[in-house]
Each structure stands twice: as C-alpha cells, then as structure tokens.
Design an enzyme around this catalytic site. Structure first.
Site, PDB file in Angstrom:
ATOM      1  N   ASN A   1       0.822  -1.212   0.000  1.00 34.30           N
ATOM      2  CA  ASN A   1       0.000   0.000   0.000  1.00 34.30           C
ATOM      3  C   ASN A   1       0.859   1.267   0.000  1.00 34.30           C
ATOM      4  O   ASN A   1       1.987   1.250   0.489  1.00 34.30           O
ATOM      5  CB  ASN A   1      -0.896   0.008   1.251  1.00 34.30           C
ATOM      6  CG  ASN A   1      -2.089  -0.901   1.088  1.00 34.30           C
ATOM      7  OD1 ASN A   1      -2.714  -0.931   0.033  1.00 34.30           O
ATOM      8  ND2 ASN A   1      -2.401  -1.653   2.134  1.00 34.30           N
TER       9      ASN A   1
ATOM     10  N   CYS B   1      -5.429  -6.196  -4.464  1.00 36.38           N
ATOM     11  CA  CYS B   1      -6.026  -5.858  -3.169  1.00 36.38           C
ATOM     12  C   CYS B   1      -7.014  -6.968  -2.828  1.00 36.38           C
ATOM     13  O   CYS B   1      -7.540  -7.638  -3.715  1.00 36.38           O
ATOM     14  CB  CYS B   1      -6.740  -4.512  -3.260  1.00 36.38           C
ATOM     15  SG  CYS B   1      -7.498  -3.955  -1.714  1.00 36.38           S
TER      16      CYS B   1
ATOM     17  N   TYR C   1     -13.518   1.373   3.109  1.00 39.17           N
ATOM     18  CA  TYR C   1     -12.648   2.560   3.119  1.00 39.17           C
ATOM     19  C   TYR C   1     -13.430   3.833   2.797  1.00 39.17           C
ATOM     20  O   TYR C   1     -12.944   4.938   3.074  1.00 39.17           O
ATOM     21  CB  TYR C   1     -11.506   2.394   2.121  1.00 39.17           C
ATOM     22  CG  TYR C   1     -10.449   1.425   2.571  1.00 39.17           C
ATOM     23  CD1 TYR C   1      -9.414   1.833   3.405  1.00 39.17           C
ATOM     24  CD2 TYR C   1     -10.483   0.092   2.182  1.00 39.17           C
ATOM     25  CE1 TYR C   1      -8.444   0.945   3.837  1.00 39.17           C
ATOM     26  CE2 TYR C   1      -9.515  -0.807   2.601  1.00 39.17           C
ATOM     27  CZ  TYR C   1      -8.503  -0.379   3.431  1.00 39.17           C
ATOM     28  OH  TYR C   1      -7.545  -1.261   3.860  1.00 39.17           O
TER      29      TYR C   1
END
Length: 421
Positions: A144, A164, A244
C-alpha cells in the site's frame, strides 16, 4: 516455477503460504523464496512456512534470504508486500494527522501520502533489480498504497499488476449470502484502490443476472455490518461501498473515534508480537486463527489466482486488479490506475468494459486520481511544495491551512525516509 516474496518476514506470509499449499494444482510452486532484511523474524516465518508445506504434502522448497538479488534471481513472479518504516511509521501515519482534525490512516489522506513517499522510491529500486535479474518476471504489488505504487511501477515500464483483497472479500461474503460458490459470483467492481463500489453482483459471469438489488433488500443489514455506515445509505446508493469509503462518508465521526481509542497500528503491533511467538513454536504447522484478525483475508487465494493467470496457468478468467485505465473510465486519464474486473493472461490484465459510472462516484474518483498523480510526483521528485500540492488536492484535506500544517508534520515525522528532506 520460482516465486519470490519481498517482505517475506511479514506476519501476513503464512496466509500466503497456506494458499500456495492448498492450491498447488492451480499454481505448482517448485521454489518459494522469502526475502526480508529482518533475519530473525524471517527465520520464524520461514520455519512455519516449511512446516505448512510439509503438513499439506507440498513438494516445493522454501528458501529464506536477506539477499534481494539472490532471492529474485530467476524468479517467474515477485510479490511485493513490504512496509517501509514498519509498524512504528504506521503508528505515526495514524496519529499526527489527527492534530489537524484529519483522518489518520495508513493508505489514505495525509498518512497515506506519507506511506507513498516512503515506499515508492524503495519499490522502484527493488523493481529495477528484479528487471535486471529477469526482465520477463511479473511483479505483483500488494504494498500500500497499491494504486500509487502500481502507477509508479507501470510508469517505469515494469511488468506489474496491483492486487487488493477487498473485492475477493466481497465476492466470498456475497457467495455465502446467496448460497452459491465464489466462482459463481462476478462483481461489477469499479473505482480506485481503496475507493471502490460494487455496482452489480452477477451470477455466472459478466453477462449474468444482476442480483445486487435482491442482496441489498434481503441482506443489507448483514452487508453493512462492521462498516460503520447506516443501512439507509446502502439503500440510497443502491451499491455497496468499500469500507474505506467510511473515511469519506463519515469523516468527522471517524476522526472523533480515532481520537478516543488506541491506533490500529498499536493493535497490529501487539498482534504481531503474539504471532511471531506462535511462529517460533516448532509444533505449529498451520496458520493460527489469530492471523485472521491481522487483516488480509483471502489475500492468498487472490494472489494464487492472479499469479497462475499471469504465468499461463489455470487462474480465473476474470479478476479484480489494479491496472492502467486506458480508456476504460473515460472521465479519467489513460495512465490513471483503476481497480476493476479484467481478463488476465500471460500478456497482463485487460480491463473489461464498465457501464456509465454514476457522477456521485465518478466525481470522487476523479478528485482522488488527481491527488494520486500529485502524490506520485512528490514521491518521485520530493520537495515541500509538491507535498503541499498533493495534500491540498486530497478531498479529505482540501483546506490550505490544514495542508500547510500537515506538510510540516509529514516531513518532520518522515525525515529519515525522505532523501530530499
């Protein structure tokens, strides 16, 4: 087949090894090399990896080394899962932005920019050494912030795909709710890394029936559970946001929470200490249950699937990856890195066509894409002004006074990792 994991001393690694062992028919690994400069923890992880292979009857060899060039020599694929600065740097990423009333998080906002600035130069150096060792090797990036790191690698001409585990997590959970196998579930997954929405859930493939409205109507409470967002928002969106998105949709609420509880970095650091103690037990020959709380669920299965497809094996025909836009989303530049379904094979990923994107999502995606472009410029070339411009562009910051103060804080907390500072 030789696979190399850079950052192989990570406590994540047994999850990856377990996947290699279980799915050896899909990805027949002959040699697995774990590379990490932290020799002590590397040996703990490597020992457990060998025991996992042995218990599951995997014939492959597990090698550990702190020599990067030796580790990547002759590798068919190299997986990157490193954390520059370790959990100590993450702890800072999650705390100093709160001084300005901004979210402290390791992959987005000011903390995410700090991680990008530390990480991009290191990853590019590693990638050059991979290319020197084997120009045909694929680099799979799980480091990341995946979108920015993948874009840096692609712009430098590397054979790279970003990965991901958010999408595969949704695929697995939707399959359970629908009573079908994961292979039956195809996601209309659109966005940027850590900024995605599931706008459709199709049975059988890209042209299958969209059962997302039914899923939301019948299982909305279960889907939204744990995201910290209201069920009503799910109904109004008619789509499932990545968890997120809470940093955007409930920013102030998240800041209040973060100011009153221990950081996630502190929790993870404590968990890692427990895991490493477990890994040192010579009787342990499987990934411990505690590892599930560390994060990265289904990472191994996604990594096996992607690697197998890139190396010409039997991976799934369609996978959610991070790749160049190349006109897939016409409102973004061609060289933006997007996270969508793609057909994946030995030539790399080819994003599937995406239906018109709701302006509610497209606007935020365009904003964050602009930030990522500026963030990459700062990571590549340094300088206070470039850092300031990236922070000012980020939708979680956006005010010049905050961007100015955060720039000084970022540099102060990361000076040892910034060659230009």
């Amino acid at each position: 087949m030789k696979l190399t994991v850079v950052g192989g001393g990570s406590t994540y690694t047994p999850e990856l090894v377990d996947g290699f062992a279980r799915l050896r028919d899909t990805l027949p690994v002959e040699e697995l090399v774990l590379v990490d400069p932290a020799a002590e923890r590397l040996e703990l992880v490597g020992g457990l990896a060998r025991r996992i292979f042995a218990k599951q009857g995997h014939p492959g060899r597990v090698v550990t080394t702190s020599d990067l060039d030796q580790g990547v020599e002759g590798a068919d694929a190299v997986l990157l899962q490193l954390r520059v600065g370790g959990q100590a740097a993450r702890e800072q990423d999650e705390t100093w932005p709160l001084e300005c009333g901004c979210v402290g998080q390791e992959t987005t906002g000011a903390g995410g920019l700090a991680k990008a600035l530390r990480t991009v130069p290191v990853v590019l150096e590693i990638a050059e050494r991979v290319r020197n060792a084997n120009p045909k090797a694929w680099i799979i990036d799980f480091t990341n912030p995946v979108g920015i790191v993948t874009r840096a690698l692609l712009q430098a001409g590397h054979r790279t795909v970003g990965l991901c585990n958010v999408a595969i997590g949704f695929q697995r959970s939707f399959a359970r709710l629908l009573g079908v196998t994961p292979a039956d579930v195809h996601l209309d997954h659109v966005g940027l890394n850590h900024l995605t929405w599931e706008t459709g859930v199709r049975l059988g493939g890209p042209e299958g029936e969209n059962v997302l409205p039914k899923l939301i109507a019948e299982h909305g409470d279960s889907i939204i559970e744990g995201m910290g967002l209201p069920r009503a928002l799910l109904d109004r969106l008619g789509a499932v946001p990545s968890y997120y998105l809470r940093y955007y949709y409930a920013h102030d609420e998240v800041v209040r929470e973060l100011r009153t509880k221990p950081s996630r970095a502190a929790e993870v650091a404590a968990m890692e200490r427990q895991l490493l103690d477990m890994y040192g037990d010579p009787a342990l020959d499987e990934k411990p249950a505690l590892l599930a709380k560390r994060g990265g669920a289904y990472y191994s299965e996604a990594a096996v699937d992607l690697t197998a497809s890139l190396l010409g094996g039997g991976g799934s025909p369609y996978q959610v990856v991070n790749a160049y836009n190349k006109g897939t989303l016409p409102f973004l530049p061609d060289d933006a890195v997007i996270e969508v379904q793609a057909a994946v094979g030995p030539q790399g990923p080819a994003p599937l066509p995406v239906a018109a994107v709701d302006p509610l999502y497209a606007g935020l995606m365009a904003n964050v894409t602009a930030y990522e472009e500026l963030a990459l410029e700062a990571a590549l070339h340094g300088g206070r002004d470039r850092v300031f411009r990236a922070l000012l562009a980020h939708p979680l910051i956006g005010q010049y006074a905050y961007a100015d103060a955060l720039t000084d804080l970022l540099i102060a907390h990361n000076r040892e990792h910034l060659a230009w500072a």
